[in-house]
Design a protein around this motif. Structure first.
Motif, short mmCIF file in Angstrom:
data_model
loop_
_atom_site.label_atom_id
_atom_site.label_comp_id
_atom_site.label_asym_id
_atom_site.label_seq_id
_atom_site.Cartn_x
_atom_site.Cartn_y
_atom_site.Cartn_z
N SER A 20 11.19 2.30 6.57
CA SER A 20 12.27 3.20 6.17
C SER A 20 12.94 2.73 4.87
O SER A 20 13.60 3.52 4.20
N SER A 21 12.73 1.48 4.50
CA SER A 21 13.29 0.97 3.23
C SER A 21 12.67 1.68 2.02
O SER A 21 13.21 1.61 0.92
N LEU A 22 11.56 2.38 2.24
CA LEU A 22 10.90 3.11 1.15
C LEU A 22 11.30 4.58 1.09
O LEU A 22 10.81 5.33 0.25
N VAL B 98 5.91 9.53 3.56
CA VAL B 98 5.47 8.23 4.07
C VAL B 98 5.70 8.26 5.59
O VAL B 98 6.84 8.35 6.04
N VAL B 99 4.61 8.20 6.34
CA VAL B 99 4.67 8.25 7.80
C VAL B 99 4.06 6.97 8.35
O VAL B 99 2.92 6.64 8.03
N SER B 100 4.81 6.28 9.19
CA SER B 100 4.31 5.05 9.79
C SER B 100 4.37 5.15 11.31
O SER B 100 5.24 5.82 11.86
N GLY B 101 3.43 4.50 11.97
CA GLY B 101 3.43 4.47 13.43
C GLY B 101 2.73 5.65 14.07
O GLY B 101 3.02 5.99 15.21
N ALA B 102 1.82 6.28 13.36
CA ALA B 102 1.09 7.42 13.92
C ALA B 102 -0.10 6.93 14.75
O ALA B 102 -1.24 7.32 14.53
N ALA C 112 10.30 7.35 -1.79
CA ALA C 112 9.35 8.40 -1.40
C ALA C 112 9.93 9.78 -1.68
O ALA C 112 9.23 10.66 -2.22
N LYS C 113 11.18 9.98 -1.34
CA LYS C 113 11.83 11.28 -1.61
C LYS C 113 11.87 11.58 -3.10
O LYS C 113 11.58 12.70 -3.52
N GLU C 114 12.22 10.58 -3.89
CA GLU C 114 12.29 10.77 -5.34
C GLU C 114 10.92 11.12 -5.92
O GLU C 114 10.82 11.88 -6.87
N VAL D 76 0.84 -1.21 0.00
CA VAL D 76 0.00 0.00 0.00
C VAL D 76 0.87 1.26 0.00
O VAL D 76 0.66 2.14 -0.85
N PRO D 77 1.84 1.40 0.91
CA PRO D 77 2.68 2.60 0.81
C PRO D 77 3.46 2.67 -0.51
O PRO D 77 3.64 3.76 -1.05
N LYS D 78 3.87 1.53 -1.06
CA LYS D 78 4.55 1.53 -2.36
C LYS D 78 3.62 2.05 -3.46
O LYS D 78 4.04 2.82 -4.32
N ALA D 79 2.37 1.62 -3.43
CA ALA D 79 1.39 2.09 -4.42
C ALA D 79 1.16 3.60 -4.27
O ALA D 79 1.03 4.31 -5.27
N CYS D 80 1.14 4.08 -3.04
CA CYS D 80 0.99 5.51 -2.80
C CYS D 80 2.16 6.28 -3.41
O CYS D 80 1.97 7.30 -4.07
#
Length: 154
Positions: A112-114, A125-129, A118-120, A87-91
């Motif tokens: 964090s591997s993404l 991408v925020v996880s753990g909120a 994400a920067k590019e 899902v985050p990859k698709a985003c």
């Protein structure tokens, strides 16, 4: 206001997120596996700011996200202990910001591997909120305020 999709939008945490965002004037897509449950949740509110949608996280890809015309996807579907990062990859591929309510340590640490992707793509991408990470961090920050170094927390 911005259009936001919330996966798990009629569940415990997702419902509260949807309600607060709608109260702030955002247009919310309340998504989950059940259109019946999403519709019932949205019907509780007089606001037209919430639209129900059947959307299983397993069916999400970049093309589907682009078709929703949203700026942010919030994943409240859990449990994140058994989720992967599609899902985050698709985003990222769709150019949509991503935030999740994960409290799964491996998921939060692994996302964090993404970071480079994400920067590019100029996406966030925020996880753990979620409550556990947020409260744990707040408590740790408060207790460690006057300490130079924290070596371990048990």
């Amino acid at each position: 206001m911005k259009r936001i999709v919330v996966i798990g939008g009629y569940g415990g945490f997702g419902a509260k997120v949807c309600q607060l965002l709608a109260e702030d004037g955002h247009n919310i897509v309340v998504a989950g596996r059940s259109l019946v449950k999403a519709s019932a949740f949205c019907a509780q509110f007089s606001s037209e700011a919430m639209q129900p949608m059947a959307l299983d996280r397993e069916q999400i890809d970049a093309d589907r996200l682009r078709s929703l015309d949203v700026c942010l996807l919030i994943d409240a579907s859990g449990p994140f202990q058994v989720q992967d990062f599609h899902v985050p990859k698709a985003c990222i591929q769709a150019g949509i910001h991503y935030l999740d309510l994960s409290d799964g340590r491996a998921f939060v640490n692994g996302i964090s591997s993404l970071n480079r992707e994400a920067k590019e793509a100029r996406t966030c991408v925020v996880s753990g909120a979620s409550t556990l990470p947020a409260l744990g961090t707040a408590i740790t920050d408060c207790l460690a305020r006057d300490m130079d170094i924290v070596k371990a927390i048990r």
